[in-house]
Design a protein around this motif. Structure first.
Motif, PDB file in Angstrom:
ATOM      1  N   PRO A  78       0.182   6.052  -7.615  1.00 15.27           N
ATOM      2  CA  PRO A  78      -0.218   5.061  -8.622  1.00 15.27           C
ATOM      3  C   PRO A  78      -1.474   4.278  -8.249  1.00 15.27           C
ATOM      4  CG  PRO A  78       1.715   4.306  -7.389  1.00 15.27           C
ATOM      5  CD  PRO A  78       1.502   5.741  -7.014  1.00 15.27           C
ATOM      6  N   GLY A  79      -1.811   4.256  -6.953  1.00 20.86           N
ATOM      7  CA  GLY A  79      -3.024   3.562  -6.541  1.00 20.86           C
ATOM      8  C   GLY A  79      -4.290   4.165  -7.112  1.00 20.86           C
ATOM      9  N   PHE A  80      -4.203   5.412  -7.587  1.00 27.30           N
ATOM     10  CA  PHE A  80      -5.366   6.050  -8.203  1.00 27.30           C
ATOM     11  C   PHE A  80      -5.742   5.361  -9.513  1.00 27.30           C
ATOM     12  CE2 PHE A  80      -5.403   9.735  -5.422  1.00 27.30           C
ATOM     13  CZ  PHE A  80      -6.724  10.147  -5.512  1.00 27.30           C
ATOM     14  N   LYS A 227     -10.216   8.383  -1.471  1.00 29.85           N
ATOM     15  CA  LYS A 227      -9.712   7.648  -0.304  1.00 29.85           C
ATOM     16  C   LYS A 227      -9.164   6.296  -0.730  1.00 29.85           C
ATOM     17  CE  LYS A 227     -11.116   5.838   4.213  1.00 29.85           C
ATOM     18  NZ  LYS A 227     -12.242   5.692   5.178  1.00 29.85           N
ATOM     19  N   TYR A 228      -9.870   5.623  -1.647  1.00 26.63           N
ATOM     20  CA  TYR A 228      -9.420   4.311  -2.119  1.00 26.63           C
ATOM     21  C   TYR A 228      -8.084   4.433  -2.856  1.00 26.63           C
ATOM     22  CZ  TYR A 228      -9.327  -0.041  -4.798  1.00 26.63           C
ATOM     23  OH  TYR A 228      -8.947  -1.230  -5.343  1.00 26.63           O
ATOM     24  N   GLY A 229      -7.934   5.469  -3.692  1.00 28.13           N
ATOM     25  CA  GLY A 229      -6.693   5.660  -4.436  1.00 28.13           C
ATOM     26  C   GLY A 229      -5.511   5.907  -3.529  1.00 28.13           C
ATOM     27  N   VAL A 230      -5.716   6.727  -2.491  1.00 26.12           N
ATOM     28  CA  VAL A 230      -4.625   7.025  -1.555  1.00 26.12           C
ATOM     29  C   VAL A 230      -4.267   5.792  -0.733  1.00 26.12           C
ATOM     30  CG1 VAL A 230      -3.952   8.414   0.443  1.00 26.12           C
ATOM     31  CG2 VAL A 230      -5.199   9.473  -1.442  1.00 26.12           C
ATOM     32  N   SER A 231      -5.281   5.084  -0.222  1.00 28.47           N
ATOM     33  CA  SER A 231      -5.011   3.908   0.618  1.00 28.47           C
ATOM     34  C   SER A 231      -4.336   2.803  -0.189  1.00 28.47           C
ATOM     35  CB  SER A 231      -6.311   3.382   1.225  1.00 28.47           C
ATOM     36  OG  SER A 231      -7.226   2.970   0.219  1.00 28.47           O
ATOM     37  N   THR A 232      -4.738   2.612  -1.437  1.00 31.56           N
ATOM     38  CA  THR A 232      -4.110   1.594  -2.286  1.00 31.56           C
ATOM     39  C   THR A 232      -2.648   1.935  -2.545  1.00 31.56           C
ATOM     40  OG1 THR A 232      -6.240   1.227  -3.387  1.00 31.56           O
ATOM     41  CG2 THR A 232      -4.299   0.334  -4.450  1.00 31.56           C
ATOM     42  N   THR A 233      -2.365   3.214  -2.713  1.00 26.12           N
ATOM     43  CA  THR A 233      -0.977   3.641  -2.903  1.00 26.12           C
ATOM     44  C   THR A 233      -0.144   3.311  -1.671  1.00 26.12           C
ATOM     45  OG1 THR A 233      -1.601   5.428  -4.412  1.00 26.12           O
ATOM     46  CG2 THR A 233       0.535   5.625  -3.305  1.00 26.12           C
ATOM     47  N   LEU A 234      -0.707   3.538  -0.496  1.00 26.85           N
ATOM     48  CA  LEU A 234       0.020   3.243   0.738  1.00 26.85           C
ATOM     49  C   LEU A 234       0.285   1.752   0.873  1.00 26.85           C
ATOM     50  CD1 LEU A 234      -1.819   5.666   3.207  1.00 26.85           C
ATOM     51  CD2 LEU A 234       0.421   5.962   2.146  1.00 26.85           C
TER      52      LEU A 234
END
Length: 422
Positions: A78-80, A227-234
């Protein structure tokens, strides 16, 4: 024309530019509110229908499965969503294509786990209802949660009217179908679950296909967006688990009936909390233009927070009457829990408004810390309190974690003000 001549003067021209900017902002904000209002109304109406026509144990079982799906929705990345909104607005729709691919693949993997869980409930627990629901969840999961990023793409393109139309159609179909199903006397929870999820799943399939057809197959994502989408999801993982942990713990340690009581108690506070959070989305673009947190700006934010706090207290005062009108007598014990949760929302208003200034500054470290600290506290408190105190423990963990968030955000804003004054 006279209007064109007036615009030719620099001072008057700047006034017209400001008017047009605020008119566009107001129009877009109204569309966003309209789209969210439909989602809120649909969810609230469904809770009323469920409370009147569905037994508590069935409602609790339904919300338990939705809670499991909510936790597992992390697989849909969902961070994407935020990354796609920003990239699409800047003309990089390749981020959307890459995000949909990754989200769907991860969701398919998780769907197999739900199918296995269904088999386990059928063979080991001999619980046919949960078995069928988990199998149904596994079948719809890749489409129900893995194909939701078209909404972010539409937001980035400012297609707000499309979101309103789609939300309205899907909510009308799912809500009216559920009402007819229950009104006719059917109480089959797996079928009701499919009714609630199939409409949204079909909508996601259609809208994702239409959106992907507009994106060239060789379109590349914006650098750094994946990278931003994956890190935000984490970062949001702990928050996502915390949001659904109470229902899962109540079902595991108490009963489905306890989940139903807590679900109904949460509906009205969550409705207003989501509404207040939309105010943050309107504030952020304006606060982003402020380079410093001046004393005047801080006073305005505090006045707005205080106004929302008083409004929340008024809602708390009328809740007993509202419950008697809206919900059946079987949920009378939900009133006190609803009032306590609403009180926590009243304090959360200060957090929401002040946090908007931090988000407007793009202070990602502070935003990450706010999410991780408050959500971790909530998750730990839920695990400790719910098994021993049940619904009271779930309500208590919600109140304490929001007070912790309130204190920490207040500290960050004071630090930012001191830095600006220095």
């Amino acid at each position: 024309m006279l209007l064109d001549r007036l615009k030719a003067y620099p001072q008057i021209g700047r006034i017209f530019v400001q008017i047009e900017r605020y008119r566009t902002l107001g129009k877009n904000s109204l569309w966003v509110f309209a789209a969210q209002l439909l989602i809120w109304s649909g969810g609230f109406l469904l809770s009323v229908i469920y409370a009147h026509y569905l037994p508590k144990d069935s409602l609790g079982t339904l919300q338990f499965v939705f809670g499991i799906m909510g936790v597992l929705s992390l697989a849909s990345l969902p961070g994407f969503g935020t990354a796609i909104i920003q990239s699409t607005a800047r003309g990089h729709r390749g981020t959307f294509r890459r995000g949909v691919k990754l989200s769907f693949i991860c969701s398919v993997v998780v769907a197999f786990g739900l199918l296995v869980a269904g088999g386990w409930y059928y063979l080991a627990r001999e619980d046919a209802t949960l078995a069928y629901m988990f199998v149904a969840a596994g079948c719809v999961f890749p489409f129900y949660t893995g194909l939701t990023l078209w909404r972010s793409d539409a937001t980035g393109l400012r297609r707000y009217s499309l979101l309103v139309l789609v939300n309205g159609v899907t909510i009308f179909i799912s809500t009216s179908t559920a009402f007819v199903f229950l009104y006719m006397g059917y109480r089959d929870v797996p079928i009701l679950f499919l009714i609630s999820t199939l409409t949204i799943s079909i909508c996601n399939i259609v809208m994702s296909v239409l959106a992907l057809r507009e994106v060239p197959p060789d379109a590349e994502p914006e650098p750094g967006s994946v990278k931003y989408g994956v890190s935000t999801t984490l970062y949001s993982a702990v928050n996502n688990v915390g949001n659904h942990a109470d229902s899962i713990l109540l079902f595991t340690f108490l009963s489905p009936e306890a989940v139903a009581v807590y679900y109904i108690a949460n509906r009205i506070p969550e409705l207003f909390k989501d509404f207040f959070q939309q105010l943050r989305n309107v504030l952020i673009p304006e606060l982003a233009k402020k380079s410093r947190l001046t004393l005047a700006l801080k006073r305005k934010l505090n006045l707005l927070s205080l106004a929302l706090f008083v409004f929340s207290l008024c809602i708390i005062a009328v809740l007993p009457f509202a419950f008697r009108v809206i919900y059946p007598e079987g949920y009378a014990n939900s009133v006190i829990y609803c009032q306590l949760i609403m009180l926590s929302v009243a304090f959360a208003n200060f957090t929401i408004i002040q946090k908007s200034f931090i988000e407007a500054r793009l202070d990602r470290i502070s935003i990450r810390n706010i999410t991780l600290i408050s959500s971790s506290c909530r998750l730990v408190l839920s695990v400790v309190l719910v098994p021993f105190y049940g619904i009271a423990g779930a309500v208590g963990s919600t109140i304490v974690y929001r007070l912790i968030a309130f204190g920490y955000v207040n500290y960050l804003v004071r630090r930012a003000a001191a830095r600006d004054e220095g």
